[in-house]
Scaffold this motif. Sequence first.
Motif, PDB file in Angstrom:
ATOM      1  N   SER A 286      44.646   7.617  40.002  1.00  0.00           N
ATOM      2  CA  SER A 286      44.688   6.305  38.220  1.00  0.00           C
ATOM      3  C   SER A 286      45.743   4.567  38.531  1.00  0.00           C
ATOM      4  O   SER A 286      46.203   5.039  39.457  1.00  0.00           O
ATOM      5  N   ASP A 287      44.881   3.645  38.095  1.00  0.00           N
ATOM      6  CA  ASP A 287      45.434   2.938  38.611  1.00  0.00           C
ATOM      7  C   ASP A 287      46.785   2.637  37.696  1.00  0.00           C
ATOM      8  O   ASP A 287      47.067   3.136  36.816  1.00  0.00           O
ATOM      9  N   CYS A 288      47.173   1.664  38.550  1.00  0.00           N
ATOM     10  CA  CYS A 288      48.872   1.847  37.788  1.00  0.00           C
ATOM     11  C   CYS A 288      49.371   0.213  37.896  1.00  0.00           C
ATOM     12  O   CYS A 288      48.878  -0.267  38.757  1.00  0.00           O
ATOM     13  N   PRO A 315      38.994  -0.698  41.761  1.00  0.00           N
ATOM     14  CA  PRO A 315      39.244  -0.540  40.891  1.00  0.00           C
ATOM     15  C   PRO A 315      39.408   1.620  41.682  1.00  0.00           C
ATOM     16  O   PRO A 315      38.724   2.025  42.286  1.00  0.00           O
ATOM     17  N   CYS A 316      40.732   2.100  41.241  1.00  0.00           N
ATOM     18  CA  CYS A 316      40.843   3.681  41.464  1.00  0.00           C
ATOM     19  C   CYS A 316      39.505   4.583  40.611  1.00  0.00           C
ATOM     20  O   CYS A 316      38.853   3.781  39.613  1.00  0.00           O
ATOM     21  N   LEU A 317      39.511   6.392  41.483  1.00  0.00           N
ATOM     22  CA  LEU A 317      38.565   6.472  40.767  1.00  0.00           C
ATOM     23  C   LEU A 317      38.959   7.136  39.682  1.00  0.00           C
ATOM     24  O   LEU A 317      38.062   7.089  38.710  1.00  0.00           O
ATOM     25  N   HIS A 323      35.336  11.850  40.286  1.00  0.00           N
ATOM     26  CA  HIS A 323      36.186  12.256  40.421  1.00  0.00           C
ATOM     27  C   HIS A 323      37.087  13.665  39.512  1.00  0.00           C
ATOM     28  O   HIS A 323      37.435  14.196  40.198  1.00  0.00           O
ATOM     29  N   MET A 324      36.212  13.641  37.911  1.00  0.00           N
ATOM     30  CA  MET A 324      36.364  14.529  37.412  1.00  0.00           C
ATOM     31  C   MET A 324      35.616  15.696  37.668  1.00  0.00           C
ATOM     32  O   MET A 324      36.605  16.801  37.757  1.00  0.00           O
TER      33      MET A 324
END
Length: 340
Positions: A286-288, A315-317, A323-324
């Motif tokens: 996750s983006d953070c 960006p992250c997945l 991704h899911m």
Amino acid sequence: MHQLPPDHPRIPSEKTGILLANLGTPDSPDYWPMRRYLSEFLSDKRVVDYPAWLWQPILQGPILARRPSKSGANYRMIWNNEANESPLMTITKAQTAAVAEWAEGRYGDKVMVEFAMRYGNPSTRSVLRRMVEAGCSRLLFFPLYPHYAGATVATANDELFRGLMKEKWQPTLRIVPPYFDEDDYIAALANSVRAGLAEDVDILLCSYHGLPERYLREGDPYHCQCHKTTRRLREALGWDETKIKTTFQSKFGPESWLQPYTVEEVARQAEAGNKRVAVIAPAFSSDCIETLEEIQGEIQESFTHAGGERFTYIPCLNAGEEHMAVLTRLIETNLAGWTL
């Protein structure tokens, strides 16, 4: 059916629990919530393994006197003000909702899906307690980290085990293993690179969260797993070895950490004539704060200051469809053999 006596404690219908686990987030970017969060995080012996007699006076003194204000200011720049939560919380909720929707369609009401944070809220222990009370006699625990590290997967497991120690009737437990080299995860990363690059770049840096170099010598496999992800991503993209590189970010403290450091590498690339650089963070599900503020703040500034011209963050997945699909496929694989 056996009839329970009237005074017997209520026994809920059996369920299978799926518990997603992420790192955590402060409840607010204000000083005291930030201080509580940082104190919990930096007191974890998996994260900082110095002796408590040495480390705690430093942490509880000068570090926590100053760092909450600085970190809070960084969080404010990325805070989801509409939901009053950090982006990590927002994305983890979205991932959990997607898994819950999939699980209901696949298994009906026999599965309960929740998420917990290693640090901050909702705590692993509180969510575990709620799931056991709801009848989860089997539990699939999923640390949301593609790569194994003692400071991520192991400490998430530790906290789960501490919670299980409090339970009179422990659920049967399975843990989803790291997925850093799974084919569908690599394919999702490659597709995110293709989608994230509007134009060609000189080099793509795969920036992974760092660890003290000493941890590698002590047996932590994280460094090797990161390099394998980069290699497999390069192969999936069909790129030359010179166009992609593994780097590490978020160094903390006086020790030497895994190198090269991303913040220094982007400057080296710019000075070497590679004026178009992209960065992706494959170790984050996750983006953070480390991606939205550190990469797009300090690291991008280092690149620009050294003469770089075009900086692209991929960006992250996150809760994206691909991704899911990876996460739910891993969940289904690891539920195999349990009667649902």
